[in-house]
Design an enzyme around this catalytic site. Sequence first.
Site, PDB file in Angstrom:
ATOM      1  N   ASP A 117       0.810  -1.232   0.000  1.00  0.00           N
ATOM      2  CA  ASP A 117       0.000   0.000   0.000  1.00  0.00           C
ATOM      3  C   ASP A 117       0.838   1.275   0.000  1.00  0.00           C
ATOM      4  O   ASP A 117       2.015   1.289   0.360  1.00  0.00           O
ATOM      5  CB  ASP A 117      -0.973   0.019   1.191  1.00  0.00           C
ATOM      6  CG  ASP A 117      -0.290  -0.188   2.539  1.00  0.00           C
ATOM      7  OD1 ASP A 117       0.710  -0.919   2.609  1.00  0.00           O
ATOM      8  OD2 ASP A 117      -0.767   0.400   3.534  1.00  0.00           O
ATOM      9  N   GLU A 167      -0.707  -1.971   5.261  1.00  0.00           N
ATOM     10  CA  GLU A 167       0.251  -1.937   6.383  1.00  0.00           C
ATOM     11  C   GLU A 167       0.199  -0.582   7.071  1.00  0.00           C
ATOM     12  O   GLU A 167       0.302  -0.479   8.293  1.00  0.00           O
ATOM     13  CB  GLU A 167       1.671  -2.230   5.893  1.00  0.00           C
ATOM     14  CG  GLU A 167       2.662  -2.535   7.008  1.00  0.00           C
ATOM     15  CD  GLU A 167       3.105  -1.327   7.817  1.00  0.00           C
ATOM     16  OE1 GLU A 167       3.274  -1.435   9.043  1.00  0.00           O
ATOM     17  OE2 GLU A 167       3.276  -0.242   7.235  1.00  0.00           O
ATOM     18  N   GLU A 168       0.025   0.482   6.275  1.00  0.00           N
ATOM     19  CA  GLU A 168       0.094   1.838   6.834  1.00  0.00           C
ATOM     20  C   GLU A 168      -1.004   2.092   7.861  1.00  0.00           C
ATOM     21  O   GLU A 168      -0.843   2.919   8.749  1.00  0.00           O
ATOM     22  CB  GLU A 168      -0.007   2.882   5.711  1.00  0.00           C
ATOM     23  CG  GLU A 168       1.173   2.883   4.744  1.00  0.00           C
ATOM     24  CD  GLU A 168       2.496   3.285   5.387  1.00  0.00           C
ATOM     25  OE1 GLU A 168       2.502   3.706   6.557  1.00  0.00           O
ATOM     26  OE2 GLU A 168       3.517   3.159   4.700  1.00  0.00           O
ATOM     27  N   ARG A 208      18.998  -6.255  12.756  1.00  0.00           N
ATOM     28  CA  ARG A 208      18.702  -5.906  14.140  1.00  0.00           C
ATOM     29  C   ARG A 208      18.351  -7.185  14.910  1.00  0.00           C
ATOM     30  O   ARG A 208      17.402  -7.881  14.530  1.00  0.00           O
ATOM     31  CB  ARG A 208      17.540  -4.908  14.174  1.00  0.00           C
ATOM     32  CG  ARG A 208      16.939  -4.669  15.545  1.00  0.00           C
ATOM     33  CD  ARG A 208      17.783  -3.795  16.422  1.00  0.00           C
ATOM     34  NE  ARG A 208      17.255  -3.826  17.787  1.00  0.00           N
ATOM     35  CZ  ARG A 208      17.941  -3.491  18.868  1.00  0.00           C
ATOM     36  NH1 ARG A 208      19.182  -3.066  18.758  1.00  0.00           N
ATOM     37  NH2 ARG A 208      17.388  -3.571  20.047  1.00  0.00           N
TER      38      ARG A 208
HETATM   39 NI    NI Z   1       6.315   1.205   5.545  1.00  0.00          NI
END
Ligand code: NI
Length: 392
Positions: free
Chosen positions: A81, A139-140, A177
Amino acid sequence: MLDRIRAIATKLSPRLIEIRRHLHSQPELSGQEYQTAAYVAGVLSSLGYKPQELVGKTGVVADLPGQNPDQGALAIRTDMDALPIRELSDLPFASQKRGVMHACGHDVHTTVGLGTAMIMAELDLPLPGPLRFIFQPAEETAQGARWMVADGVMAGVAAILGVHVYPSIPGGNIGIRYGALTAAADDLEIMIVGESGHGARPHEAIDAIWIAAQVITTLQQAISRTHNPLHPVVLTIGQIQGGRAPNVIADQVKLTGTVRSLHPDTHAELPAWIERIVAGVCQPYGAKYEINYRPGVPSVQNDPNLTQLTALCAEEILGQDQVQIILEPSLGAEDFSVYLDHAPGSMFRLGVGFVDQPNPPLHHPKFQVNEAAILPGIMTLAYAACRYWHEA
Ligand code: NI
């Protein structure tokens, strides 16, 4: 194996740049990724996959079958998205949809997912278990991962890998990470209910403004005294509403804010902890309260073994100098964490920075990516997929 992956990736490079630019020019908002999903499914079908569309509303899923049906699947998740931002770049392939822009690099993520699917199809290896490609919508808005999980995409998945672009890492470098990558982000609403009265006669009322002020102060002080300082919590009250007149004691105050934390144990304790503090402040004065604590997305906790697998693969394929360890987590949020409730996983950062030009941050109307990042992202994921079952 490494040489074959590199050779295929290099051959595919012009096609991948074309795909990324196409996606960039045709961004779609969260939950409306219809054209993007159809395009993704079209590419997957042309490679011999049998993609399922409209999974998790506008998501796409495709499997490369494994030899042993009892082996758990490895999933690779990318998101599709874009954001409600008007693009201000002067790129020839800038957004053709006014007010919508791929300003978070999800066009690159989708391209990386497709490129990995291309390499794995061409390698045509006898994989022990299935390799599942998850192309996620929304996702946003932190909704898409839940939609995908609700539609069963994590059934049979033993591990999941993800990637997110990062402009402050040079293009083509990989950031690894270990442990927490992003924070849990929850919404908080506290209503303090007192009793109204004359401003000159406070003893006959219950002053909700004075009590709210103490609630805020006590919450901030108590965080530093009751939580492990190595497990950070940020509690921000961003809004406060209450009172009607200067000479009337307010009967109600509403506080709203956001709560960010990194450690799962701390995260689990927060709702009860907040309630204890608020109750302790309100009770002696006879005030009532209502707390509405809404969990958002959990913290992304990278699994040590999968993170090491990604790091080793990236180092072998790109060279050690292109792989950096990220020392600090971010207090941003990412709904990749929703999948991690169902299987261990790891997300790495893909550097998309430029060396010779300024790098606007993610979500900026002039955000741009260094396309030199696309092949390293794909090669790392493809190589990790090749090695996963042999090292699990
Ligand atoms: Ni993103």
